[in-house]
Design an enzyme around this catalytic site. Structure first.
Site, PDB file in Angstrom:
ATOM      1  N   ASP A 149       0.841  -1.199   0.000  1.00 16.17           N
ATOM      2  CA  ASP A 149       0.000   0.000   0.000  1.00 16.17           C
ATOM      3  C   ASP A 149       0.879   1.253   0.000  1.00 16.17           C
ATOM      4  O   ASP A 149       1.704   1.438   0.886  1.00 16.17           O
ATOM      5  CB  ASP A 149      -0.891   0.006   1.253  1.00 16.17           C
ATOM      6  CG  ASP A 149      -1.832   1.192   1.274  1.00 16.17           C
ATOM      7  OD1 ASP A 149      -2.889   1.110   0.616  1.00 16.17           O
ATOM      8  OD2 ASP A 149      -1.525   2.213   1.933  1.00 16.17           O
TER       9      ASP A 149
ATOM     10  N   TYR B 241       2.516   9.936  -0.226  1.00 14.41           N
ATOM     11  CA  TYR B 241       3.652   9.442   0.561  1.00 14.41           C
ATOM     12  C   TYR B 241       4.990   9.787  -0.107  1.00 14.41           C
ATOM     13  O   TYR B 241       6.039   9.678   0.528  1.00 14.41           O
ATOM     14  CB  TYR B 241       3.586   7.918   0.779  1.00 14.41           C
ATOM     15  CG  TYR B 241       2.322   7.392   1.421  1.00 14.41           C
ATOM     16  CD1 TYR B 241       1.402   8.251   2.036  1.00 14.41           C
ATOM     17  CD2 TYR B 241       2.032   6.030   1.431  1.00 14.41           C
ATOM     18  CE1 TYR B 241       0.235   7.768   2.602  1.00 14.41           C
ATOM     19  CE2 TYR B 241       0.861   5.547   2.015  1.00 14.41           C
ATOM     20  CZ  TYR B 241      -0.031   6.421   2.580  1.00 14.41           C
ATOM     21  OH  TYR B 241      -1.191   5.933   3.147  1.00 14.41           O
TER      22      TYR B 241
ATOM     23  N   HIS C 209      -8.059   9.072  -1.855  1.00 18.07           N
ATOM     24  CA  HIS C 209      -7.433   9.093  -0.531  1.00 18.07           C
ATOM     25  C   HIS C 209      -8.396   9.589   0.568  1.00 18.07           C
ATOM     26  O   HIS C 209      -8.495   8.988   1.624  1.00 18.07           O
ATOM     27  CB  HIS C 209      -6.166   9.959  -0.585  1.00 18.07           C
ATOM     28  CG  HIS C 209      -5.123   9.553   0.401  1.00 18.07           C
ATOM     29  ND1 HIS C 209      -3.787   9.538   0.108  1.00 18.07           N
ATOM     30  CD2 HIS C 209      -5.205   9.144   1.693  1.00 18.07           C
ATOM     31  CE1 HIS C 209      -3.098   9.138   1.175  1.00 18.07           C
ATOM     32  NE2 HIS C 209      -3.936   8.903   2.148  1.00 18.07           N
TER      33      HIS C 209
HETATM   34  N1  LIG Z   1      -5.715   5.908   3.712  1.00 21.38           N
HETATM   35  C1  LIG Z   1      -5.198   6.664   4.636  1.00 21.38           C
HETATM   36  O1  LIG Z   1      -5.639   7.810   4.873  1.00 21.38           O
HETATM   37  C2  LIG Z   1      -4.053   6.155   5.444  1.00 21.38           C
HETATM   38  C3  LIG Z   1      -3.593   6.873   6.557  1.00 21.38           C
HETATM   39  C4  LIG Z   1      -2.528   6.349   7.294  1.00 21.38           C
HETATM   40  C5  LIG Z   1      -1.952   5.134   6.925  1.00 21.38           C
HETATM   41  N2  LIG Z   1      -2.396   4.461   5.812  1.00 21.38           N
HETATM   42  C6  LIG Z   1      -1.768   3.179   5.375  1.00 21.38           C
HETATM   43  O2  LIG Z   1      -1.828   2.242   6.467  1.00 21.38           O
HETATM   44  C7  LIG Z   1      -0.518   1.767   6.751  1.00 21.38           C
HETATM   45  C8  LIG Z   1      -0.380   1.393   8.216  1.00 21.38           C
HETATM   46  O3  LIG Z   1      -0.702   2.476   9.063  1.00 21.38           O
HETATM   47  P1  LIG Z   1       0.388   3.306   9.887  1.00 21.38           P
HETATM   48  O4  LIG Z   1       1.701   3.205   9.204  1.00 21.38           O
HETATM   49  O5  LIG Z   1      -0.184   4.651  10.102  1.00 21.38           O
HETATM   50  O6  LIG Z   1       0.418   2.617  11.312  1.00 21.38           O
HETATM   51  P2  LIG Z   1       0.634   1.157  11.902  1.00 21.38           P
HETATM   52  O7  LIG Z   1       0.892   0.166  10.841  1.00 21.38           O
HETATM   53  O8  LIG Z   1      -0.497   0.936  12.849  1.00 21.38           O
HETATM   54  O9  LIG Z   1       1.937   1.359  12.806  1.00 21.38           O
HETATM   55  C9  LIG Z   1       3.212   1.545  12.283  1.00 21.38           C
HETATM   56  C10 LIG Z   1       4.175   1.749  13.460  1.00 21.38           C
HETATM   57  O10 LIG Z   1       4.197   0.579  14.282  1.00 21.38           O
HETATM   58  C11 LIG Z   1       5.536   0.084  14.391  1.00 21.38           C
HETATM   59  N3  LIG Z   1       5.431  -1.400  14.340  1.00 21.38           N
HETATM   60  C12 LIG Z   1       4.991  -2.140  13.299  1.00 21.38           C
HETATM   61  N4  LIG Z   1       4.975  -3.446  13.612  1.00 21.38           N
HETATM   62  C13 LIG Z   1       5.427  -3.542  14.890  1.00 21.38           C
HETATM   63  C14 LIG Z   1       5.661  -4.632  15.755  1.00 21.38           C
HETATM   64  N5  LIG Z   1       5.401  -5.889  15.385  1.00 21.38           N
HETATM   65  N6  LIG Z   1       6.162  -4.363  16.999  1.00 21.38           N
HETATM   66  C15 LIG Z   1       6.414  -3.091  17.390  1.00 21.38           C
HETATM   67  N7  LIG Z   1       6.216  -2.008  16.608  1.00 21.38           N
HETATM   68  C16 LIG Z   1       5.725  -2.227  15.354  1.00 21.38           C
HETATM   69  C17 LIG Z   1       6.281   0.644  13.202  1.00 21.38           C
HETATM   70  O11 LIG Z   1       7.653   0.808  13.514  1.00 21.38           O
HETATM   71  P3  LIG Z   1       8.883   0.462  12.511  1.00 21.38           P
HETATM   72  O12 LIG Z   1       8.449   0.831  11.122  1.00 21.38           O
HETATM   73  O13 LIG Z   1       9.961   1.342  13.035  1.00 21.38           O
HETATM   74  O14 LIG Z   1       9.176  -0.984  12.674  1.00 21.38           O
HETATM   75  C18 LIG Z   1       5.593   1.992  13.019  1.00 21.38           C
HETATM   76  O15 LIG Z   1       6.133   2.941  13.930  1.00 21.38           O
HETATM   77  C19 LIG Z   1       0.360   2.965   6.320  1.00 21.38           C
HETATM   78  O16 LIG Z   1       1.714   2.648   6.253  1.00 21.38           O
HETATM   79  C20 LIG Z   1      -0.288   3.344   5.019  1.00 21.38           C
HETATM   80  O17 LIG Z   1       0.097   2.462   3.993  1.00 21.38           O
HETATM   81  C21 LIG Z   1      -3.436   4.962   5.082  1.00 21.38           C
END
Ligand SMILES: NC(=O)c1ccc[n+]([C@@H]2O[C@H](COP(=O)([O-])OP(=O)(O)OC[C@H]3O[C@@H](n4cnc5c(N)ncnc54)[C@H](OP(=O)(O)O)[C@@H]3O)[C@@H](O)[C@H]2O)c1
Length: 287
Positions: A46, A51, A113
Site C-alpha cells: 500500500d 507518501y 485518498h
Molecule cells: N488511507 C489513509 O488515509 C491512510 C492513513 C494512514 C496510513 N495508511 C496506510 O496504512 C498503513 C499502516 O498504518 P500506519 O503506518 O499509520 O500505522 P501502523 O501500521 O499501525 O503502525 C506503524 C508503526 O508501528 C511500528 N510497528 C509495526 N509493527 C510492529 C511490531 N510488530 N512491533 C512493534 N512495533 C511495530 C512501526 O515501527 P517500525 O516501522 O519502526 O518498525 C511503526 O512505527 C500505512 O503505512 C499506510 O500504507 C493509510
C-alpha cells in the site's frame, strides 16, 4: 472464527488479506523495505501519491520480482489520488503520474485518498467526489487498474457516490484500531460488498502500552502488535501494517495460529484512547 488468508473483491480479483503499509517510510529506505516485505511473503503493498515514495515502491517490487522469481500477477500494489488532484481531469493526470512512478505496467488498486467534505467544499463536495470517481472508473475500464476504491469514506459518502457511480468501489480503506473501531462503516461496507481495509491497525504503535492489550497479548502469548492485527482480522477487515524492521514485518504476518475469544474481543472493542489519528473525515479540514 474463520479468518481468511485471501479476500476477493466484488469484481473477482483475489488478493492476500494482510497488506504492507509504506506511509512515513523514508524515500531512501522504501525500496529495500518493500523488497524485504516481498521476500518475507507479503504480496500486497500500500502506497499513495501523497507518501512521495511510489518510485521507490516500484523499484523494490521490480527487484524482488527479479531476485525471487515472483510474477507481476502475484503482487498487488495499491496507490491513491491525493486531495489536491480531485476532479475528472486532474485525477486522470494523477493516475498517469502514479503509473509512471510505479512503472509496474498497471496498478492493482487505485483509491480516492479522502472524500471532499462539506466543511471545506460545501454543496460542491458530492459533485467533486462523483467526478473523481468517474475518472477512477475510466482507468478501471481501460484495464490500467485492476480494482478501484475509496479511503476514509463514511457511509453517507458511499451512499452519495452510489447515486452516480457505474462501478461500485471494491475497497474502503479506513482508520481502524483498538480505541477507534468504526464498526458502523465496516457493517455498511459489508452490506454493499465493499472490502474494508484497516489503516493504522496498531494505532501507529499507540496501542502497545495499553494495559488491556499488554495483558491479553501475554494471555495469548503473542506480541501486542499481533494481538491488534488478529483483532482487526476477526472484525473482518484487511490490515495493512507498516514496519521497516524485518523481524516486525515477519511477526505481523504470523497472526493465523491463535484466536481471540468473544469476551476478549469485547474487552478490546471497549478500549478508548489508544493513539492513532482518530480523524473524522467530515470535520477534518484538509484540502
Ligand atoms: N488511507 C489513509 O488515509 C491512510 C492513513 C494512514 C496510513 N495508511 C496506510 O496504512 C498503513 C499502516 O498504518 P500506519 O503506518 O499509520 O500505522 P501502523 O501500521 O499501525 O503502525 C506503524 C508503526 O508501528 C511500528 N510497528 C509495526 N509493527 C510492529 C511490531 N510488530 N512491533 C512493534 N512495533 C511495530 C512501526 O515501527 P517500525 O516501522 O519502526 O518498525 C511503526 O512505527 C500505512 O503505512 C499506510 O500504507 C493509510
Amino acid at each position: 472464527m474463520n479468518v481468511f488468508k485471501t479476500i476477493t473483491y466484488h469484481n473477482g480479483v483475489t488478493v492476500p488479506t494482510i497488506g504492507y503499509g509504506t506511509y512515513k517510510t523514508p524515500y531512501e529506505s522504501t525500496s529495500d523495505a518493500v523488497y524485504e516485505a516481498l521476500r518475507l511473503g507479503y504480496r500486497h503493498i500500500d502506497t499513495a501519491a501523497y507518501y512521495g515514495n511510489e518510485k521507490a515502491v516500484g523499484e523494490g517490487v521490480r527487484r524482488a520480482m527479479k531476485d525471487f522469481g515472483i510474477h507481476r500477477e502475484e503482487i498487488s500494489v495499491a496507490t491513491k489520488v491525493w486531495n489536491t488532484d480531485r476532479g475528472y481531469e486532474k485525477t486522470l493526470a494523477a493516475f498517469q503520474k502514479s503509473m509512471e512512478n510505479l512503472d509496474l505496467g498497471y496498478i492493482d488498486l487505485y483509491l480516492i485518498h479522502w472524500p471532499a467534505n462539506t466543511l471545506r467544499y460545501g454543496d460542491e463536495a458530492k459533485a467533486i467526489n462523483a467526478s473523481t470517481w468517474k475518472a477512477m472508473e475510466y482507468c478501471y475500464l481501460l484495464g490500467q487498474t485492476k480494482a478501484i476504491g475509496v479511503s476514509n469514506f463514511l457511509p453517507h459518502h458511499l451512499e452519495e457516490l452510489s447515486e452516480t457511480a457505474n462501478v461500485a468501489p471494491m475497497v474502503d480503506q479506513i482508520e481502524f484500531h483498538p480505541g477507534w473501531a468504526q464498526t458502523d462503516v465496516v457493517e455498511y461496507c459489508y452490506a454493499c460488498d465493499i472490502i474494508p481495509e484497516a489503516w493504522s491497525p496498531m494505532a501507529r504503535s499507540g496501542a502497545f502500552d495499553n494495559e488491556t492489550i499488554v495483558a491479553l497479548a501475554q494471555k495469548y502469548q503473542v506480541s501486542p502488535a499481533q494481538l491488534c492485527l488478529r483483532w482487526v482480522l476477526q472484525h473482518g477487515l484487511r490490515p495493512i501494517p507498516k514496519s521497516v524492521t524485518p523481524s516486525r514485518m515477519a511477526e505481523n504476518l504470523d497472526v493465523y495460529d491463535f484466536e481471540i475469544d468473544e469476551e476478549d474481543m469485547a474487552a478490546i472493542d471497549a478500549l478508548k484512547n489508544c493513539g492513532g489519528s482518530c480523524h473524522n473525515p467530515d470535520t477534518l479540514d484538509i484540502y
